[in-house]
Scaffold this motif. Structure first.
Motif, PDB file in Angstrom:
ATOM      1  N   UNK A 170      -3.665   3.770  -1.645  1.00 29.21           N
ATOM      2  CA  UNK A 170      -3.782   3.037  -2.906  1.00 29.21           C
ATOM      3  C   UNK A 170      -2.974   1.751  -2.827  1.00 29.21           C
ATOM      4  N   UNK A 171      -3.444   0.730  -3.521  1.00 30.51           N
ATOM      5  CA  UNK A 171      -2.693  -0.515  -3.618  1.00 30.51           C
ATOM      6  C   UNK A 171      -1.715  -0.405  -4.778  1.00 30.51           C
ATOM      7  N   UNK A 231       0.845  -1.196   0.000  1.00 23.64           N
ATOM      8  CA  UNK A 231       0.000   0.000   0.000  1.00 23.64           C
ATOM      9  C   UNK A 231       0.878   1.242   0.000  1.00 23.64           C
ATOM     10  N   UNK A 232       0.343   2.330  -0.511  1.00 26.49           N
ATOM     11  CA  UNK A 232       1.063   3.592  -0.485  1.00 26.49           C
ATOM     12  C   UNK A 232       0.083   4.722  -0.192  1.00 26.49           C
ATOM     13  N   UNK A 233       0.603   5.777   0.379  1.00 28.55           N
ATOM     14  CA  UNK A 233      -0.188   6.980   0.648  1.00 28.55           C
ATOM     15  C   UNK A 233       0.241   8.058  -0.330  1.00 28.55           C
ATOM     16  N   UNK A 234      -0.750   8.661  -1.002  1.00 29.31           N
ATOM     17  CA  UNK A 234      -0.424   9.714  -1.966  1.00 29.31           C
ATOM     18  C   UNK A 234      -1.552  10.727  -2.020  1.00 29.31           C
ATOM     19  N   UNK A 289       3.085   0.252   6.504  1.00 28.92           N
ATOM     20  CA  UNK A 289       3.132  -0.932   7.372  1.00 28.92           C
ATOM     21  C   UNK A 289       1.753  -1.553   7.608  1.00 28.92           C
ATOM     22  N   UNK A 290       0.700  -1.024   6.970  1.00 33.54           N
ATOM     23  CA  UNK A 290      -0.639  -1.563   7.193  1.00 33.54           C
ATOM     24  C   UNK A 290      -0.760  -3.015   6.755  1.00 33.54           C
ATOM     25  N   UNK A 291      -0.222  -3.350   5.580  1.00 35.83           N
ATOM     26  CA  UNK A 291      -0.340  -4.720   5.072  1.00 35.83           C
ATOM     27  C   UNK A 291       0.344  -5.714   5.999  1.00 35.83           C
TER      28      UNK A 291
END
Length: 227
Positions: free
Chosen positions: A11-12, A3-6, A50-52
């Protein structure tokens, strides 16, 4: 899964197999005036990254904990709970755990009495009415385990004593079409859920039996919470 934050979106990250290029995805512009400070952005990126990994270590809640957070209206599901929550079905229930209606899956078409059967039940002589209710509760006992069955038998004894106290002269021998309708009504009563059967009893029986019916249903719901 990565996952990423943008720009306020999580978003995956999806990559095309056997390729180093990231798959192109549609993007939308962030809402005007919601850009965060760079320090806050970095913190959010680190949390999302680190969510995943954290999700992979999650475990199901113990059964005892699940029972504690069960919705009020779902107690005793599926035979003793209240009717399904219409708001929850469309994702709009605002009451959460305090909702008085059931949030658990139910059959698409629950067994209910139609208008003709409700009228017939309400117009039956008391002796016939109580006899039909006794037979319906006796049928329900076959699929109920102890100690719930013991509570139902106790209420069944109350119905039987009430039926025994009705003078024989108040019984009416139905004939023809009404007799056929009464047999169909008996079959439908035996197909109702326990909660609906207690509710029907409370609506058509005497005030004393109605009180005993609601008390018996609530006792069974409390008992089911401890099993």
């Amino acid at each position: 899964m990565a996952l990423r934050y943008y720009r306020t979106f999580i978003d995956e990250v999806v990559t095309i197999e056997n390729s180093k290029t990231e798959e192109k995805r549609a993007c939308s512009m962030p809402p005007t005036g919601t850009c965060l400070e760079e320090e806050c952005e970095e913190e959010l990126r680190a949390q999302v990254a680190c969510l995943a990994e954290r999700a992979a270590h999650l475990e199901p809640l113990p059964r005892a904990v699940v029972k504690q957070v069960q919705m009020a209206g779902s107690r005793g599901h599926p035979d003793l709970c209240r009717r399904p929550c219409l708001h929850f079905a469309v994702g709009a229930c605002l009451h959460g755990e305090e909702c008085l209606y059931c949030h658990q899956p139910h059959p698409e078409r629950a067994v209910t009495l139609d208008k003709r059967q409700r009228l017939l039940l309400g117009n039956l002589p008391e002796a016939d009415l109580l006899e039909m209710l006794v037979l319906a509760f006796e049928a329900k006992l076959r699929g109920v385990a102890e100690p719930c069955a013991a509570r139902i038998r106790a209420f069944l004894e109350v119905l039987e004593r009430a039926a025994a106290g009705v003078p024989e002269g108040r019984r009416v021998a139905l004939q023809g079409r009404l007799q056929v309708d009464q047999r169909k009504l008996q079959q439908k009563l035996q197909q109702l859920s326990l909660a609906n059967l207690f509710g029907v009893t409370a609506r058509v029986a005497s005030a004393e039996l109605a009180t005993r019916s609601w008390e018996a249903l609530e006792n069974l719901r409390h008992l089911s919470d401890s099993l």
